[in-house]
Design a protein around this motif. Structure first.
Motif, short mmCIF file in Angstrom:
data_model
loop_
_atom_site.label_atom_id
_atom_site.label_comp_id
_atom_site.label_asym_id
_atom_site.label_seq_id
_atom_site.Cartn_x
_atom_site.Cartn_y
_atom_site.Cartn_z
N PRO A 256 0.81 -1.23 0.00
CA PRO A 256 0.00 0.00 0.00
C PRO A 256 0.84 1.27 0.00
CG PRO A 256 -0.10 -1.07 2.15
CD PRO A 256 0.58 -2.03 1.22
N ILE A 257 1.96 1.25 0.71
CA ILE A 257 2.80 2.45 0.74
C ILE A 257 3.36 2.76 -0.64
CG2 ILE A 257 4.97 3.37 1.62
CD1 ILE A 257 4.35 2.00 4.28
N THR A 258 3.78 1.71 -1.36
CA THR A 258 4.29 1.91 -2.72
C THR A 258 3.21 2.48 -3.63
OG1 THR A 258 5.83 0.06 -2.44
CG2 THR A 258 5.36 0.76 -4.69
N SER A 259 1.99 1.94 -3.49
CA SER A 259 0.88 2.44 -4.31
C SER A 259 0.59 3.90 -4.01
CB SER A 259 -0.37 1.60 -4.07
OG SER A 259 -0.16 0.27 -4.46
N ILE A 260 0.49 4.21 -2.70
CA ILE A 260 0.21 5.60 -2.31
C ILE A 260 1.30 6.52 -2.82
CG2 ILE A 260 0.01 7.14 -0.32
CD1 ILE A 260 -1.28 4.79 1.20
N LYS A 261 2.55 6.11 -2.63
CA LYS A 261 3.68 6.95 -3.06
C LYS A 261 3.67 7.13 -4.59
CE LYS A 261 8.71 7.33 -2.56
NZ LYS A 261 9.04 7.52 -3.98
N THR A 264 0.70 9.32 -5.73
CA THR A 264 0.89 10.70 -5.28
C THR A 264 1.90 11.41 -6.17
OG1 THR A 264 0.43 10.03 -3.00
CG2 THR A 264 1.53 12.14 -3.31
N GLU A 265 3.00 10.72 -6.49
CA GLU A 265 4.00 11.33 -7.38
C GLU A 265 3.42 11.61 -8.76
OE1 GLU A 265 7.16 8.55 -7.35
OE2 GLU A 265 8.04 9.28 -5.44
N THR A 266 2.56 10.69 -9.25
CA THR A 266 1.94 10.89 -10.56
C THR A 266 1.04 12.12 -10.55
OG1 THR A 266 1.97 8.50 -10.92
CG2 THR A 266 0.53 9.80 -12.35
N LEU A 267 0.29 12.28 -9.47
CA LEU A 267 -0.58 13.45 -9.35
C LEU A 267 0.24 14.74 -9.32
CD1 LEU A 267 -3.21 12.16 -6.75
CD2 LEU A 267 -3.62 12.70 -9.16
N THR A 277 -8.77 11.66 -14.04
CA THR A 277 -7.59 10.87 -13.63
C THR A 277 -7.27 11.09 -12.16
OG1 THR A 277 -6.68 11.04 -15.86
CG2 THR A 277 -5.16 10.42 -14.10
N SER A 278 -7.29 12.33 -11.71
CA SER A 278 -6.99 12.62 -10.30
C SER A 278 -8.01 11.99 -9.38
CB SER A 278 -6.94 14.14 -10.08
OG SER A 278 -8.20 14.73 -10.35
N LYS A 279 -9.29 11.97 -9.80
CA LYS A 279 -10.32 11.36 -8.97
C LYS A 279 -10.08 9.86 -8.86
CE LYS A 279 -15.32 11.02 -8.42
NZ LYS A 279 -16.65 11.37 -8.99
N GLU A 280 -9.70 9.24 -9.97
CA GLU A 280 -9.42 7.81 -9.95
C GLU A 280 -8.22 7.48 -9.07
OE1 GLU A 280 -8.08 4.22 -13.05
OE2 GLU A 280 -8.51 6.26 -13.80
N PHE A 281 -7.16 8.28 -9.22
CA PHE A 281 -5.95 8.05 -8.42
C PHE A 281 -6.22 8.27 -6.94
CE2 PHE A 281 -2.50 8.72 -11.90
CZ PHE A 281 -3.02 7.64 -12.59
N LYS A 287 -8.28 3.84 -1.01
CA LYS A 287 -8.43 2.40 -0.80
C LYS A 287 -7.19 1.80 -0.13
CE LYS A 287 -9.18 -1.91 -3.31
NZ LYS A 287 -9.36 -2.55 -4.64
N GLU A 288 -6.01 2.18 -0.61
CA GLU A 288 -4.78 1.66 -0.02
C GLU A 288 -4.57 2.18 1.39
OE1 GLU A 288 -2.96 -0.65 -1.24
OE2 GLU A 288 -3.93 -0.79 -3.18
N SER A 289 -4.99 3.43 1.62
CA SER A 289 -4.88 3.99 2.97
C SER A 289 -5.80 3.24 3.94
CB SER A 289 -5.24 5.48 2.95
OG SER A 289 -4.36 6.20 2.14
N ASP A 290 -7.02 2.93 3.47
CA ASP A 290 -7.94 2.16 4.32
C ASP A 290 -7.37 0.79 4.62
OD1 ASP A 290 -9.69 4.26 4.30
OD2 ASP A 290 -10.95 3.45 2.67
#
Length: 466
Positions: A256-261, A264-267, A277-281, A287-290
């Protein structure tokens, strides 16, 4: 003893004087008759008279001598017999003091020696029993070799651990016993170097820490060696579990941390300007934070349950109320997969338990059953009782679990189907929490499963709290 010698001397002196007096009288009369020319007939009368007197004196001396000998020889015989019994190991033998008369110093001394030997024997027997108890109760395997290299001592733990018989081991060398190779090598090193050696060996599925040391006497003389084995299988297993736990936690947190990171970098790189795209990300990040939040909560929950200070709030609880409350909590999940539940519960079943913790257990089991079941299937919950226990069964019609997987099912982070567990939001800690909570209630949980048919979890709860 001095009194004995003095009395014997006086007695024999009296006897000697009596005989000497009788002999002197006889000789005096003999010379008197010769000087006065007494007739032969008169001389015969005198001789008869003198012989009678001398015989009386002789017999008196014999009687006196026998009395003296009997008086002092009997005690010596009694003491001698007692000494012979003591020499044969009968330390309970005693010389009867009353039969010794006034000359009982020797008897008293012999009796004192017997008492001292008896006390020493009792002390040695006690020390031997203590040593035997210590050797047998020490919890570690013990093997001792003499200076010639043969087995002198082996305890029951060593026999049980390695399957030996002490009667067959005595007198054999370490090369003839058939010990594991690692222990043989250690013993050989101790004999060759006369130094302490310690190492870990593996024998089948068991792990041992083996300690070998030379036995040196007070004067530096070599007496043999001693080998102590300590079973560290549980410690090795715990170390493996700890390593697996650290690896699993790291893996579960990294995803989850890799996904969040990454998102976030993509945004930040410009994707945030695209609304869709931002809403999807952001939805993926949420979801990963939960998921990360649930994982941390489960870890904290499991850690709290395992602490020594963990306590349950015991009260009278209706099992039917617990099951109904748990069913309501997972109702949304049931609807999502169009599943239904069948409750076969005796409404009168009560247990002394922590209501909130039992609801947590049932929620975890029901959630697990939902996640691993297909849509449009049924989950059945049965509850009944025996004289001392309440028994709850949770059965699903899911994918089932292979028999080889069952022993590890309650381990932390253990998943039968990792991809499916992760997709369902599972952390791999739910069943571990169930196991610890049920054991905290002094109960137990078992599992039965068949691949493609379903799985049944059974909880056994004591009606009365310990």
């Amino acid at each position: 003893m001095k009194d004995l010698y003095s009395r014997l001397f006086i007695a024999f002196a009296i006897i000697f004087l009596i005989l000497l007096t009788g002999l002197g009288v006889v000789l005096g009369q003999f010379f008197h008759m010769i000087d006065h020319g007494i007739t032969l007939q008169v001389q015969r009368k005198y001789w008869i008279f003198l012989l009678v007197i001398l015989s009386i004196a002789y017999f008196l001396s014999l009687i006196l001598s026998a009395r003296v000998i009997r008086q002092y020889a009997k005690p010596i015989d009694l003491v001698t017999k007692t000494a012979e019994k003591i020499a044969r190991g009968d330390y309970l033998a005693r010389t009867p003091i009353d039969d010794l008369g006034s000359d009982n110093e020797l008897g008293i001394a012999v009796n004192q020696v017997a008492r001292n030997l008896q006390e020493t024997s009792i002390l040695r027997a006690m020390e031997k029993e203590r040593l035997k108890t210590l050797v047998e109760s020490m919890g570690n395997g013990l093997l001792m070799f003499g200076r010639e290299g043969s087995v002198n001592l082996v305890n029951g733990v060593f026999e049980k651990t390695f399957g030996f018989d002490s009667d067959k081991l005595k007198g054999k060398t370490f090369m003839e016993i058939g010990l594991p190779q690692g222990i043989e090598n250690l013993i050989e090193d101790v004999f060759l170097t006369e130094q302490v050696h310690e190492r870990q060996i593996r024998n089948g599925q068991s792990h041992f820490n083996v300690y070998g040391a030379p036995v040196i006497g007070r004067h530096g003389n070599w007496l043999g060696i001693i080998v102590v084995t300590h079973d560290i299988t549980k410690l090795v297993r715990l170390e493996e579990i700890r390593k697996d736990f650290v690896a699993n936690v790291s893996h579960e947190l990294r995803t989850p941390i890799t996904s969040i990171k990454g998102f976030t970098e993509t945004l930040l790189d410009g994707a945030m300007n695209d609304h869709s795209t931002s809403k999807e990300f952001l939805g993926i990040i949420q979801k990963e934070s939960d998921r990360l939040h649930v994982l941390i909560n489960d870890l904290l929950e499991l850690s709290g349950i395992e602490r020594d200070g963990f306590q349950l709030q015991f009260q009278e609880v209706l099992v039917s109320d617990v099951v109904e409350s748990a069913t309501k909590i997972v109702f949304g999940l049931l609807e999502r997969k169009n599943m239904k539940t069948i409750l076969n519960i005796e409404t009168s079943i009560t247990v002394e338990a922590d209501s909130a913790r039992l609801i947590q257990v049932m929620v975890n089991l029901l959630t697990n059953a939902i996640n691993y079941s297909k849509e449009n299937t049924t989950i059945t919950v049965n509850a009944f009782e025996t004289a001392d226990e309440a028994i709850i069964e949770v059965m699903d019609e899911g994918i089932g679990i292979d028999r080889v997987e069952l022993p590890r099912l309650f381990e932390r982070f253990y998943r039968v189907d990792r991809a499916r567990s992760r997709d369902s939001g599972g952390t791999g800690l739910g069943l571990a929490i169930v196991k610890h909570l049920i054991e905290a209630h002094r109960g137990k949980v078992t599992v039965e499963s068949e691949v493609g048919v379903g799985t049944k979890f059974t909880i056994f709860l004591p009606k009365k709290s310990a």
